[in-house]
Design an enzyme around this catalytic site. Structure first.
Site, PDB file in Angstrom:
ATOM      1  N   CYS A 256       2.468 -63.290 -59.327  1.00  0.00           N
ATOM      2  CA  CYS A 256       3.894 -63.176 -58.953  1.00  0.00           C
ATOM      3  C   CYS A 256       4.550 -64.549 -58.958  1.00  0.00           C
ATOM      4  O   CYS A 256       5.323 -64.891 -59.826  1.00  0.00           O
ATOM      5  CB  CYS A 256       4.015 -62.561 -57.562  1.00  0.00           C
ATOM      6  SG  CYS A 256       3.157 -61.031 -57.368  1.00  0.00           S
TER       7      CYS A 256
HETATM    8  N1  SAJ Z   1       0.887 -70.639 -51.493  1.00  0.00           N
HETATM    9  C1  SAJ Z   1       1.020 -71.977 -51.135  1.00  0.00           C
HETATM   10  N2  SAJ Z   1       1.803 -72.282 -50.053  1.00  0.00           N
HETATM   11  C2  SAJ Z   1       2.453 -71.310 -49.350  1.00  0.00           C
HETATM   12  C3  SAJ Z   1       2.311 -69.962 -49.736  1.00  0.00           C
HETATM   13  C4  SAJ Z   1       1.516 -69.647 -50.808  1.00  0.00           C
HETATM   14  O1  SAJ Z   1       0.448 -72.864 -51.749  1.00  0.00           O
HETATM   15  O2  SAJ Z   1       3.127 -71.644 -48.373  1.00  0.00           O
HETATM   16  C5  SAJ Z   1       0.070 -70.321 -52.664  1.00  0.00           C
HETATM   17  C6  SAJ Z   1      -1.066 -69.366 -52.372  1.00  0.00           C
HETATM   18  O3  SAJ Z   1      -2.236 -70.067 -52.034  1.00  0.00           O
HETATM   19  C7  SAJ Z   1      -1.226 -68.638 -53.705  1.00  0.00           C
HETATM   20  C8  SAJ Z   1       0.190 -68.613 -54.265  1.00  0.00           C
HETATM   21  O4  SAJ Z   1       0.908 -69.635 -53.589  1.00  0.00           O
HETATM   22  O5  SAJ Z   1      -2.056 -69.353 -54.585  1.00  0.00           O
HETATM   23  C9  SAJ Z   1       0.894 -67.273 -54.072  1.00  0.00           C
HETATM   24  O6  SAJ Z   1       0.737 -66.953 -52.721  1.00  0.00           O
HETATM   25  P1  SAJ Z   1       1.604 -65.728 -52.067  1.00  0.00           P
HETATM   26  O7  SAJ Z   1       1.274 -65.694 -50.622  1.00  0.00           O
HETATM   27  O8  SAJ Z   1       3.001 -65.844 -52.460  1.00  0.00           O
HETATM   28  O9  SAJ Z   1       0.893 -64.461 -52.667  1.00  0.00           O
HETATM   29  P2  SAJ Z   1       1.336 -63.476 -53.807  1.00  0.00           P
HETATM   30  O10 SAJ Z   1       1.376 -64.091 -55.129  1.00  0.00           O
HETATM   31  O11 SAJ Z   1       0.468 -62.289 -53.598  1.00  0.00           O
HETATM   32  O12 SAJ Z   1       2.836 -63.126 -53.442  1.00  0.00           O
HETATM   33  C10 SAJ Z   1       3.163 -61.873 -52.932  1.00  0.00           C
HETATM   34  C11 SAJ Z   1       4.519 -61.631 -53.486  1.00  0.00           C
HETATM   35  N3  SAJ Z   1       4.856 -60.236 -53.411  1.00  0.00           N
HETATM   36  C12 SAJ Z   1       5.425 -59.691 -54.510  1.00  0.00           C
HETATM   37  O13 SAJ Z   1       5.650 -60.316 -55.521  1.00  0.00           O
HETATM   38  C13 SAJ Z   1       5.755 -58.273 -54.438  1.00  0.00           C
HETATM   39  C14 SAJ Z   1       5.564 -62.440 -52.756  1.00  0.00           C
HETATM   40  O14 SAJ Z   1       6.868 -61.895 -53.039  1.00  0.00           O
HETATM   41  C15 SAJ Z   1       5.379 -62.402 -51.275  1.00  0.00           C
HETATM   42  O15 SAJ Z   1       6.344 -63.279 -50.672  1.00  0.00           O
HETATM   43  C16 SAJ Z   1       3.990 -62.887 -50.955  1.00  0.00           C
HETATM   44  O16 SAJ Z   1       3.096 -61.931 -51.529  1.00  0.00           O
HETATM   45  C17 SAJ Z   1       3.780 -62.974 -49.461  1.00  0.00           C
HETATM   46  O17 SAJ Z   1       4.791 -63.116 -48.726  1.00  0.00           O
HETATM   47  O18 SAJ Z   1       2.618 -62.973 -49.062  1.00  0.00           O
END
Ligand code: SAJ
Length: 420
Positions: A256
């Protein structure tokens, strides 16, 4: 059919819904639509996904005719990746749409859940559907309802996450909203167009990408001036409004956040606008694996070692904690670079055992002198300074800032975090 008749059919669950794509988005949707009493069937090209769906007691098949024929409503939940040049890849969406267009009949409903650039439904999906001889907006209803699944999230799921929908015309929006209101137990907000609904999803995830890039750049800057970014984030989070904490790390992975901004960047480019800021955010986040390598070199140098032949445990392959999904994970660029530099590596991820080279965390620790944490799995958060000491670990590079820095340093173990 009069729209009211179709709405009655939806309310009475008299339509058959075919969910195309049974991954982390399609399967939960198929299950809840079935649970709500709709006649449903799932379609996927991957027999393993079909078997998993059948094990979860929903009807599924790899057979186009069996699934698409006799369906009234088609919900497309297939992946929208990027290619090696970061260009959007709509292959799966286009082939699913082409398959559906062969089975359309009057009053069919087609909904796209896959994340796409604003304008995709109007400009790509509708023309493909119209090849059926039926006309979107006249004979069939077409809408976009972007998926919002957050893998591993224990609180928010397909049942309770609010959704937005946009129709290619008012009637399509009304029909699609009615359908989702009969499946999802959360608010369904109607946008004025498919373009707006597509934009909502891209904006949600691009917002997250730029905020992570912001904190990653701060982490690099604060490393230079000896400020612990974590302490600063904690401090800034005491402000009850106007600040939203994000965490620095060894990289941004997943299907995403690491992908969606490129869909908007390319769409804007084609329309004559250059998203400098979004591109810079992607550049910063994509630089974090290299920055992590720098921290590893620094950490090993502090104990008089270099990466070549160093016995190193790489902890985590998944893109985020608690899941086994490795797509776009920063673990791979870090691993490739370490291998190029001649490190002697043990890999362990409890959620990705098929790619792990040791069977347990204990084995990884007792066969290594250094550890690099790439994924914030709950299992890794429990690693104590004592455990590290007992295993003779000399340096820790904490790519997710999840360990107890002060306690580790007290044990005379070198600690390098990202921004701390
Ligand atoms: N990450 C960071 N710092 C942060 C948050 C995440 O480095 O503060 C990294 C994570 O380690 C990972 C990547 O970014 O490698 C993505 O992390 P994520 O928590 O955003 O996980 P995703 O990709 O599963 O994002 C999903 C998304 N949901 C959809 O697309 C429907 C996103 O919109 C959500 O905001 C996210 O989950 C969430 O909130 O957990």
């Amino acid at each position: 059919m009069m729209i009211n008749l179709l709405i009655e059919k939806i309310k009475n669950k008299e339509i058959r819904i075919c969910v195309i794509g049974l991954g982390y988005v399609g399967l939960p949707l198929l299950k809840i639509a079935t649970e709500k009493g709709f006649n449903t069937i799932g379609l996927d090209t991957d027999i393993e996904k079909v078997k998993k769906a059948i094990k979860e007691e929903v009807k599924a098949t790899t057979n186009l005719n069996e699934s698409l024929n006799d369906s009234d409503c088609f919900i497309i939940c297939v992946p929208t990746p990027i290619d090696e040049n970061h260009r959007p890849d709509l292959r799966f969406v286009e082939s699913a749409t082409q398959a559906v267009s062969k089975y359309l009949k009057k009053d069919s409903i087609v909904i796209l859940e896959s994340t796409v650039a604003p304008g995709t439904t109007e400009e790509i999906i509708v023309p493909l559907l119209n090849k059926s001889g039926l006309e979107a907006g006249k004979d069939i209803y077409v809408a976009q309802c972007p998926e919002r699944i957050d893998p591993g999230n224990k609180k928010w799921n397909v049942r309770n996450i609010p959704r937005v929908i946009g129709g290619i015309d008012e009637e399509s929006a009304v029909v699609a909203r009615m359908l989702y209101e009969n499946i999802i137990e959360a608010e369904i907000v109607k946008m004025n167009s498919t373009r707006a609904a597509e934009a909502v999803k891209i904006v949600e995830n691009t917002f997250r990408d730029v905020n992570i890039a912001f904190i990653n750049e701060l982490a690099k800057s604060f490393d230079k001036i000896n400020i612990d970014i974590f302490e600063v984030i904690k401090g800034a989070s005491t402000k009850p409004f106007g600040f939203m904490p994000h965490l620095p790390g060894c990289g941004v992975g997943g299907h995403c956040i690491a992908i969606d901004p490129y869909y908007l960047i390319e769409k804007a480019e084609k329309s004559g606008f250059n998203h400098n800021f979004l591109k810079l955010a992607r550049e910063i986040n994509n630089s974090m694996p290299e920055y992590t390598i720098k921290k590893i070199i620094e950490g090993l140098n502090e104990v008089g070692k270099c990466i070549k032949n160093s016995k190193l445990a790489l902890l985590g392959l998944a893109y985020k904690g608690g899941v086994g999904d490795t797509r776009e994970s920063p673990a791979f660029p870090i691993l490739n670079k370490l291998e190029k530099l001649g490190a002697n590596i043990r890999i362990f991820d409890p959620y990705v055992l098929d790619k792990s080279t040791v069977k347990s965390l204990d084995e990884a620790l007792n066969k290594s002198d250094f550890i690099v944490i790439v994924t914030d799995h709950p299992e890794f958060k429990k690693i104590t300074a004592e455990k590290l000491k007992n295993n003779g670990i000399m340096a820790v590079i904490d790519g997710r800032n999840i360990l107890d820095k002060e306690r580790i340093k007290k044990m005379n173990i070198i600690y390098k975090g990202i921004g701390r």
